[in-house]
Design a protein around this motif. Structure first.
Motif, PDB file in Angstrom:
ATOM      1  N   PHE A 152    -106.193 -61.080 -36.806  1.00 47.73           N
ATOM      2  CA  PHE A 152    -106.225 -61.791 -35.522  1.00 47.73           C
ATOM      3  C   PHE A 152    -105.648 -63.185 -35.705  1.00 47.73           C
ATOM      4  N   ASP A 153    -105.152 -63.749 -34.626  1.00 49.36           N
ATOM      5  CA  ASP A 153    -104.721 -65.150 -34.579  1.00 49.36           C
ATOM      6  C   ASP A 153    -105.109 -65.697 -33.221  1.00 49.36           C
ATOM      7  N   GLY A 154    -106.122 -66.545 -33.218  1.00 55.00           N
ATOM      8  CA  GLY A 154    -106.658 -67.092 -31.982  1.00 55.00           C
ATOM      9  C   GLY A 154    -107.942 -66.398 -31.578  1.00 55.00           C
ATOM     10  N   PRO A 155    -108.794 -67.109 -30.798  1.00 54.02           N
ATOM     11  CA  PRO A 155    -110.097 -66.562 -30.420  1.00 54.02           C
ATOM     12  C   PRO A 155    -110.020 -65.258 -29.627  1.00 54.02           C
ATOM     13  N   ASP A 156    -109.072 -65.137 -28.700  1.00 59.85           N
ATOM     14  CA  ASP A 156    -108.986 -63.905 -27.915  1.00 59.85           C
ATOM     15  C   ASP A 156    -108.613 -62.724 -28.799  1.00 59.85           C
ATOM     16  N   ALA A 157    -107.685 -62.951 -29.725  1.00 59.33           N
ATOM     17  CA  ALA A 157    -107.312 -61.880 -30.646  1.00 59.33           C
ATOM     18  C   ALA A 157    -108.470 -61.530 -31.577  1.00 59.33           C
ATOM     19  N   ALA A 158    -109.292 -62.528 -31.926  1.00 58.69           N
ATOM     20  CA  ALA A 158    -110.468 -62.266 -32.754  1.00 58.69           C
ATOM     21  C   ALA A 158    -111.448 -61.353 -32.015  1.00 58.69           C
ATOM     22  N   ARG A 159    -111.637 -61.603 -30.727  1.00 51.03           N
ATOM     23  CA  ARG A 159    -112.506 -60.722 -29.937  1.00 51.03           C
ATOM     24  C   ARG A 159    -111.943 -59.304 -29.890  1.00 51.03           C
ATOM     25  N   ALA A 160    -110.632 -59.194 -29.736  1.00 50.89           N
ATOM     26  CA  ALA A 160    -110.013 -57.872 -29.685  1.00 50.89           C
ATOM     27  C   ALA A 160    -110.195 -57.128 -31.010  1.00 50.89           C
ATOM     28  N   ALA A 161    -110.106 -57.862 -32.138  1.00 49.97           N
ATOM     29  CA  ALA A 161    -110.292 -57.238 -33.449  1.00 49.97           C
ATOM     30  C   ALA A 161    -111.712 -56.702 -33.585  1.00 49.97           C
ATOM     31  N   GLU A 196    -112.171 -69.371 -33.869  1.00 53.93           N
ATOM     32  CA  GLU A 196    -112.006 -67.949 -34.163  1.00 53.93           C
ATOM     33  C   GLU A 196    -113.291 -67.342 -34.718  1.00 53.93           C
ATOM     34  N   LEU A 197    -113.945 -68.068 -35.631  1.00 52.71           N
ATOM     35  CA  LEU A 197    -115.205 -67.563 -36.182  1.00 52.71           C
ATOM     36  C   LEU A 197    -116.264 -67.433 -35.098  1.00 52.71           C
ATOM     37  N   ALA A 198    -116.336 -68.441 -34.214  1.00 57.86           N
ATOM     38  CA  ALA A 198    -117.312 -68.377 -33.132  1.00 57.86           C
ATOM     39  C   ALA A 198    -117.040 -67.182 -32.221  1.00 57.86           C
ATOM     40  N   ALA A 199    -115.756 -66.882 -31.987  1.00 60.53           N
ATOM     41  CA  ALA A 199    -115.403 -65.738 -31.133  1.00 60.53           C
ATOM     42  C   ALA A 199    -115.812 -64.427 -31.794  1.00 60.53           C
ATOM     43  N   VAL A 200    -115.597 -64.305 -33.108  1.00 61.32           N
ATOM     44  CA  VAL A 200    -116.000 -63.093 -33.827  1.00 61.32           C
ATOM     45  C   VAL A 200    -117.502 -62.877 -33.690  1.00 61.32           C
ATOM     46  N   VAL A 201    -118.284 -63.924 -33.950  1.00 56.00           N
ATOM     47  CA  VAL A 201    -119.743 -63.792 -33.913  1.00 56.00           C
ATOM     48  C   VAL A 201    -120.220 -63.492 -32.497  1.00 56.00           C
ATOM     49  N   ASP A 202    -119.668 -64.190 -31.508  1.00 57.55           N
ATOM     50  CA  ASP A 202    -120.104 -63.972 -30.128  1.00 57.55           C
ATOM     51  C   ASP A 202    -119.773 -62.564 -29.653  1.00 57.55           C
ATOM     52  N   GLU A 203    -118.560 -62.097 -29.957  1.00 56.50           N
ATOM     53  CA  GLU A 203    -118.182 -60.754 -29.513  1.00 56.50           C
ATOM     54  C   GLU A 203    -119.005 -59.685 -30.231  1.00 56.50           C
ATOM     55  N   ALA A 204    -119.297 -59.927 -31.500  1.00 50.69           N
ATOM     56  CA  ALA A 204    -120.166 -58.994 -32.215  1.00 50.69           C
ATOM     57  C   ALA A 204    -121.539 -58.928 -31.548  1.00 50.69           C
ATOM     58  N   ARG A 205    -122.081 -60.062 -31.195  1.00 52.44           N
ATOM     59  CA  ARG A 205    -123.399 -60.089 -30.554  1.00 52.44           C
ATOM     60  C   ARG A 205    -123.367 -59.383 -29.210  1.00 52.44           C
ATOM     61  N   ARG A 206    -122.287 -59.555 -28.460  1.00 48.26           N
ATOM     62  CA  ARG A 206    -122.152 -58.875 -27.172  1.00 48.26           C
ATOM     63  C   ARG A 206    -122.149 -57.362 -27.349  1.00 48.26           C
ATOM     64  N   SER A 207    -121.749 -56.922 -28.534  1.00 46.64           N
ATOM     65  CA  SER A 207    -121.728 -55.495 -28.852  1.00 46.64           C
ATOM     66  C   SER A 207    -122.987 -55.052 -29.587  1.00 46.64           C
ATOM     67  N   GLY A 208    -123.964 -55.946 -29.738  1.00 45.17           N
ATOM     68  CA  GLY A 208    -125.208 -55.600 -30.410  1.00 45.17           C
ATOM     69  C   GLY A 208    -125.094 -55.506 -31.909  1.00 45.17           C
ATOM     70  N   ARG A 209    -124.160 -56.273 -32.488  1.00 40.43           N
ATOM     71  CA  ARG A 209    -123.922 -56.218 -33.927  1.00 40.43           C
ATOM     72  C   ARG A 209    -123.954 -57.614 -34.533  1.00 40.43           C
ATOM     73  N   ASP A 210    -124.097 -57.639 -35.855  1.00 42.85           N
ATOM     74  CA  ASP A 210    -124.132 -58.894 -36.595  1.00 42.85           C
ATOM     75  C   ASP A 210    -122.893 -59.022 -37.469  1.00 42.85           C
TER      76      ASP A 210
END
Length: 375
Positions: A152-161, A196-210
């Protein structure tokens, strides 16, 4: 009903052992006490501990030499079987195993521990998950659609990953908050941004994951921990700021792969710093280098810093807590999963765990000894 009779039983929360019987019903522990009724299995002269939990393995890590894709998968068969025979009943894979491994274990096609998968290690272009070798270019040996693109490159791409991994069956998300050790030595440590790290963690949480975060350097540890990663892996070069940031995370040191390198003492110092600060520590072996080292090696190294009881706690009740499985396993208590290991002798010393394993139960069923499972 089976009664494991006459053993000493270890409580990882208190560090104490008590003489007791343990009655199993199906896949659960039904009762712990004295004089219990049932089909008795003589465990006298032994120590019962909870099934061990390895929070950082690579059961299907690619080999360095070019081989057909099936070789990576088939090599995992004896690896998983051997882990379970040595009392390791739950593992979290830190990339390499896909959701098909879990299906095969459920169906009984494979014998092995309960498996949580992260699929690939997410990271930015040039970072940990980028299979690129200058000047050769792309050298990704996986080529497997069940292990999606981790870059990923950028927060939106991190969420997509993150979403790609979740779609493919990931239980956990792994992110490379720093590069590998070689990248650090070569001055090629490409790290994700804080956004980017914040986006990864937030999107994981939205999916019920850590999120588990690979992080060697203090800056990477601080960034990943502040972003909300639940566990920090490796943490080879901790300093006071990194230890302070770990207050809300677990630390999985993975001492084994670095034990024979020039950074071994630095790594042990990092663990001591974390212990002194009260950081929660869970055990992980980083089962990837060949010949494989597993959790029994890691516990011996951890015990040299933490002591035997704390090392076993890191691989049982504390590991279960990190993985959000503490209501199901990690202790020898009624209602919990009947994952148990019987060791010869009543002492807790972990210096030679493989040589002490007398019997293993997984989901209440006895596990054949490794020799008995060899074709």
């Amino acid at each position: 009903m089976t009664v494991l009779a006459g053993a000493h039983v270890f409580d990882p929360e208190t560090g104490e052992t008590t003489r007791a019987d343990v009655r199993l019903e199906g896949e659960r522990i039904a009762e712990v006490g004295s004089g219990l009724d049932g089909e008795r299995v003589d465990c006298s002269g032994g120590l019962l501990i909870p099934g061990l939990i390895d929070c950082h393995v690579h059961v299907a890590f690619p080999r360095p030499e070019p081989l057909p894709r099936s070789a990576r998968i088939l090599e995992a068969v004896p690896v998983l079987r051997g882990l379970l025979a040595r009392g390791i009943t739950t593992v979290r894979d830190a990339w390499g195993a896909d959701a098909g491994f879990k299906h095969a274990l459920r169906e009984g096609w494979l014998t092995g521990p309960d498996l949580l998968v992260s699929l690939r290690q997410l990271g930015p272009t040039g970072g940990l998950g980028d299979s690129w070798e200058p000047p050769a270019g792309a050298v990704d040996t996986l080529g497997d659609p069940s292990l999606p693109d981790p870059l990923f490159d950028g927060p939106d791409a991190a969420r997509a990953a993150v979403r790609r991994m979740v779609r493919a069956g990931a239980d956990w998300l792994k992110v490379g908050a720093s590069g590998a050790m070689r990248a650090l030595r070569d001055g090629l440590d490409v790290r994700p941004t804080d956004d980017e790290l914040a986006a990864v963690v937030d999107e994981a949480r939205r999916s019920g994951r850590d999120v588990m975060a690979h992080a060697h350097t203090p800056a990477a540890v601080v960034s990943a921990a502040r972003a909300g990663a639940r566990s920090i892996e490796h943490g080879t070069f901790l300093d006071d700021a990194a230890v302070e940031a770990l207050a809300d995370a677990w630390y999985v040191p993975t001492l084994s792969p670095i034990n024979e390198t020039e950074f071994a003492e630095t790594h042990r110092r990092s663990v001591r710093l974390a212990v002194e600060a009260g950081v929660r520590i869970a055990a992980g072996s980083d089962l990837a280098p060949r010949p494989h080292v597993d959790l029994t090696t890691e516990l011996r190294l951890l015990a040299a810093v933490l002591g035997d009881a704390a090392a076993v706690k890191a691989a049982t009740s504390e590991a279960a807590r990190l993985l959000r499985l503490d209501d199901d396993r990690g202790r020898v208590e009624p209602g919990l999963r009947a994952d148990l290991v019987l060791l010869d002798g009543t002492g807790l010393e972990v210096a030679d765990l493989p040589g002490r394993v007398r019997a293993v139960w997984h989901d209440g069923k006895p596990v054949p000894a490794l020799g008995a499972m060899t074709p």
